[in-house]
Design a protein around this motif. Structure first.
Motif, PDB file in Angstrom:
ATOM      1  N   LEU A   8      27.999   4.170   0.454  1.00 26.02           N
ATOM      2  CA  LEU A   8      28.275   3.463   0.527  1.00 26.02           C
ATOM      3  C   LEU A   8      28.847   2.857  -1.033  1.00 26.02           C
ATOM      4  O   LEU A   8      28.171   3.058  -1.865  1.00 26.02           O
ATOM      5  N   PHE A   9      30.158   2.557  -1.133  1.00 26.30           N
ATOM      6  CA  PHE A   9      30.126   2.827  -2.671  1.00 26.30           C
ATOM      7  C   PHE A   9      30.491   1.250  -2.485  1.00 26.30           C
ATOM      8  O   PHE A   9      31.229   0.345  -1.976  1.00 26.30           O
ATOM      9  N   VAL A  10      30.040   0.602  -4.037  1.00 28.28           N
ATOM     10  CA  VAL A  10      30.010  -1.243  -4.144  1.00 28.28           C
ATOM     11  C   VAL A  10      30.465  -1.507  -5.071  1.00 28.28           C
ATOM     12  O   VAL A  10      29.595  -1.085  -6.282  1.00 28.28           O
ATOM     13  N   CYS A  11      30.795  -1.946  -5.301  1.00 34.54           N
ATOM     14  CA  CYS A  11      31.807  -2.691  -6.532  1.00 34.54           C
ATOM     15  C   CYS A  11      31.984  -4.468  -6.141  1.00 34.54           C
ATOM     16  O   CYS A  11      32.096  -4.881  -5.548  1.00 34.54           O
ATOM     17  N   VAL A  12      31.728  -4.833  -7.282  1.00 38.56           N
ATOM     18  CA  VAL A  12      32.537  -6.173  -6.940  1.00 38.56           C
ATOM     19  C   VAL A  12      33.721  -6.427  -6.017  1.00 38.56           C
ATOM     20  O   VAL A  12      33.346  -7.172  -4.966  1.00 38.56           O
ATOM     21  N   HIS A  13      34.873  -6.514  -6.531  1.00 37.23           N
ATOM     22  CA  HIS A  13      36.003  -6.513  -5.988  1.00 37.23           C
ATOM     23  C   HIS A  13      36.799  -5.672  -4.651  1.00 37.23           C
ATOM     24  O   HIS A  13      37.548  -6.112  -4.119  1.00 37.23           O
ATOM     25  N   ASN A  14      35.951  -4.439  -3.953  1.00 40.69           N
ATOM     26  CA  ASN A  14      36.142  -3.443  -3.820  1.00 40.69           C
ATOM     27  C   ASN A  14      37.797  -4.051  -3.895  1.00 40.69           C
ATOM     28  O   ASN A  14      38.433  -3.204  -2.491  1.00 40.69           O
ATOM     29  N   ALA A  15      38.298  -3.368  -4.497  1.00 40.89           N
ATOM     30  CA  ALA A  15      39.433  -3.080  -5.206  1.00 40.89           C
ATOM     31  C   ALA A  15      39.699  -2.027  -6.034  1.00 40.89           C
ATOM     32  O   ALA A  15      41.416  -1.513  -5.730  1.00 40.89           O
ATOM     33  N   GLY A  16      39.030  -1.419  -6.617  1.00 41.11           N
ATOM     34  CA  GLY A  16      39.611  -0.209  -7.735  1.00 41.11           C
ATOM     35  C   GLY A  16      38.661   0.773  -7.980  1.00 41.11           C
ATOM     36  O   GLY A  16      38.457   1.398  -6.769  1.00 41.11           O
ATOM     37  N   ARG A  17      37.482   0.712  -8.628  1.00 39.89           N
ATOM     38  CA  ARG A  17      36.297   1.702  -8.195  1.00 39.89           C
ATOM     39  C   ARG A  17      35.809   2.371  -6.878  1.00 39.89           C
ATOM     40  O   ARG A  17      36.007   3.563  -6.666  1.00 39.89           O
ATOM     41  N   SER A  18      35.059   1.305  -6.467  1.00 37.33           N
ATOM     42  CA  SER A  18      34.829   1.687  -4.577  1.00 37.33           C
ATOM     43  C   SER A  18      36.163   2.303  -4.015  1.00 37.33           C
ATOM     44  O   SER A  18      35.941   3.100  -3.900  1.00 37.33           O
ATOM     45  N   ALA A  38      32.911  -1.491   0.029  1.00 39.03           N
ATOM     46  CA  ALA A  38      32.493  -2.842   0.385  1.00 39.03           C
ATOM     47  C   ALA A  38      32.228  -3.451  -1.445  1.00 39.03           C
ATOM     48  O   ALA A  38      31.890  -2.883  -2.285  1.00 39.03           O
ATOM     49  N   GLY A  39      32.427  -5.074  -1.547  1.00 36.82           N
ATOM     50  CA  GLY A  39      32.222  -5.760  -1.977  1.00 36.82           C
ATOM     51  C   GLY A  39      32.080  -6.793  -2.123  1.00 36.82           C
ATOM     52  O   GLY A  39      31.462  -7.504  -1.009  1.00 36.82           O
ATOM     53  N   SER A  40      30.825  -7.205  -3.015  1.00 38.18           N
ATOM     54  CA  SER A  40      30.078  -8.462  -3.793  1.00 38.18           C
ATOM     55  C   SER A  40      30.703 -10.318  -3.209  1.00 38.18           C
ATOM     56  O   SER A  40      30.453 -10.886  -2.921  1.00 38.18           O
ATOM     57  N   ILE A  81      25.763   3.772  -3.578  1.00 36.21           N
ATOM     58  CA  ILE A  81      26.124   3.846  -5.493  1.00 36.21           C
ATOM     59  C   ILE A  81      26.885   2.532  -5.594  1.00 36.21           C
ATOM     60  O   ILE A  81      28.186   1.908  -5.197  1.00 36.21           O
ATOM     61  N   THR A  82      26.070   1.739  -6.722  1.00 41.73           N
ATOM     62  CA  THR A  82      27.036   0.806  -7.473  1.00 41.73           C
ATOM     63  C   THR A  82      27.772   0.642  -8.304  1.00 41.73           C
ATOM     64  O   THR A  82      27.319   1.407  -9.109  1.00 41.73           O
ATOM     65  N   MET A  83      28.590   0.220  -8.737  1.00 44.68           N
ATOM     66  CA  MET A  83      29.382  -0.015  -9.292  1.00 44.68           C
ATOM     67  C   MET A  83      29.330  -1.084 -10.336  1.00 44.68           C
ATOM     68  O   MET A  83      31.124  -1.882 -10.364  1.00 44.68           O
ATOM     69  N   GLY A  84      28.839  -2.293 -10.879  1.00 43.70           N
ATOM     70  CA  GLY A  84      29.126  -3.235 -11.838  1.00 43.70           C
ATOM     71  C   GLY A  84      28.605  -3.944 -10.404  1.00 43.70           C
ATOM     72  O   GLY A  84      28.738  -5.423 -10.895  1.00 43.70           O
ATOM     73  N   CYS A  85      27.996  -3.727  -9.143  1.00 43.96           N
ATOM     74  CA  CYS A  85      27.582  -5.643  -8.805  1.00 43.96           C
ATOM     75  C   CYS A  85      26.401  -6.751  -9.047  1.00 43.96           C
ATOM     76  O   CYS A  85      25.604  -6.891  -8.550  1.00 43.96           O
ATOM     77  N   ASP A  86      25.276  -5.470  -9.939  1.00 46.20           N
ATOM     78  CA  ASP A  86      24.368  -6.193 -10.320  1.00 46.20           C
ATOM     79  C   ASP A  86      22.945  -6.232  -9.116  1.00 46.20           C
ATOM     80  O   ASP A  86      23.782  -5.804  -8.500  1.00 46.20           O
ATOM     81  N   ASP A  87      22.478  -7.234  -9.425  1.00 43.61           N
ATOM     82  CA  ASP A  87      21.523  -7.901  -8.897  1.00 43.61           C
ATOM     83  C   ASP A  87      22.597  -8.290  -7.446  1.00 43.61           C
ATOM     84  O   ASP A  87      21.843  -9.183  -6.491  1.00 43.61           O
ATOM     85  N   THR A  88      23.018  -8.985  -6.738  1.00 42.20           N
ATOM     86  CA  THR A  88      24.363  -8.864  -5.715  1.00 42.20           C
ATOM     87  C   THR A  88      24.208  -7.514  -4.385  1.00 42.20           C
ATOM     88  O   THR A  88      24.365  -8.228  -3.663  1.00 42.20           O
ATOM     89  N   CYS A  89      23.426  -7.007  -4.596  1.00 43.36           N
ATOM     90  CA  CYS A  89      23.543  -5.812  -3.813  1.00 43.36           C
ATOM     91  C   CYS A  89      22.202  -5.476  -3.880  1.00 43.36           C
ATOM     92  O   CYS A  89      21.203  -5.941  -4.258  1.00 43.36           O
TER      93      CYS A  89
END
Length: 135
Positions: A8-18, A38-40, A81-89
């Motif tokens: 699972l790839f997670v970033c804030v907006h789930n629009a680029g990196r993930s 997914a995104g937070s 794998i998180t990509m900048g979602c900080d504590d929201t994961c």
């Protein structure tokens, strides 16, 4: 880990990196790995510059849409794998977690997004070796 690992790839907006990471992993591993992203706080659409950068290397991510991060998605994944979602994961015991510190492609030009795309590919290739999955 199951016979077929799940990532699972997670970033804030789930629009680029993930989305680029999911595209690379799907492209390089085929059906040997279950791939999620997914995104937070998901955006409405995928970053068009990320779409263009991936298209340049023959990977089409236009059919994907940003999705909200759910507890179920995390629980169903072996590797998160998180990509900048900080504590929201959410964190669950027994999962493998990695945080990839990557430039956010939001608002960036194609040159920057190409660099992010290529860095993601290198990390995906390393991940496939660690998961013992041939690309």
């Amino acid at each position: 880990m199951a016979d077929k690992p799940s990532v699972l790839f997670v970033c804030v907006h789930n629009a680029g990196r993930s989305q680029m990471a999911a595209g690379w992993l799907t492209h390089l591993a085929g059906d040997a790995v279950e791939v999620r992203s997914a995104g937070s706080a998901p955006a409405d659409t995928i970053n068009p510059v990320a779409v263009d950068a991936m298209r340049e290397v023959g990977i089409d991510i236009t059919g994907q849409t940003p999705k909200i991060l759910t507890v179920d998605a995390v629980q169903a994944s072996d590797v998160v794998i998180t990509m900048g979602c900080d504590d929201t994961c959410p964190i669950f015991p027994g999962k493998r977690y990695e945080d990839w510190d990557l430039t956010d492609p939001a608002g960036q030009g194609i040159e920057t997004v190409r660099h992010v795309r290529d860095e993601i590919r290198a990390r995906i290739e390393k991940l496939l070796v660690e998961l013992d999955v041939a690309s």
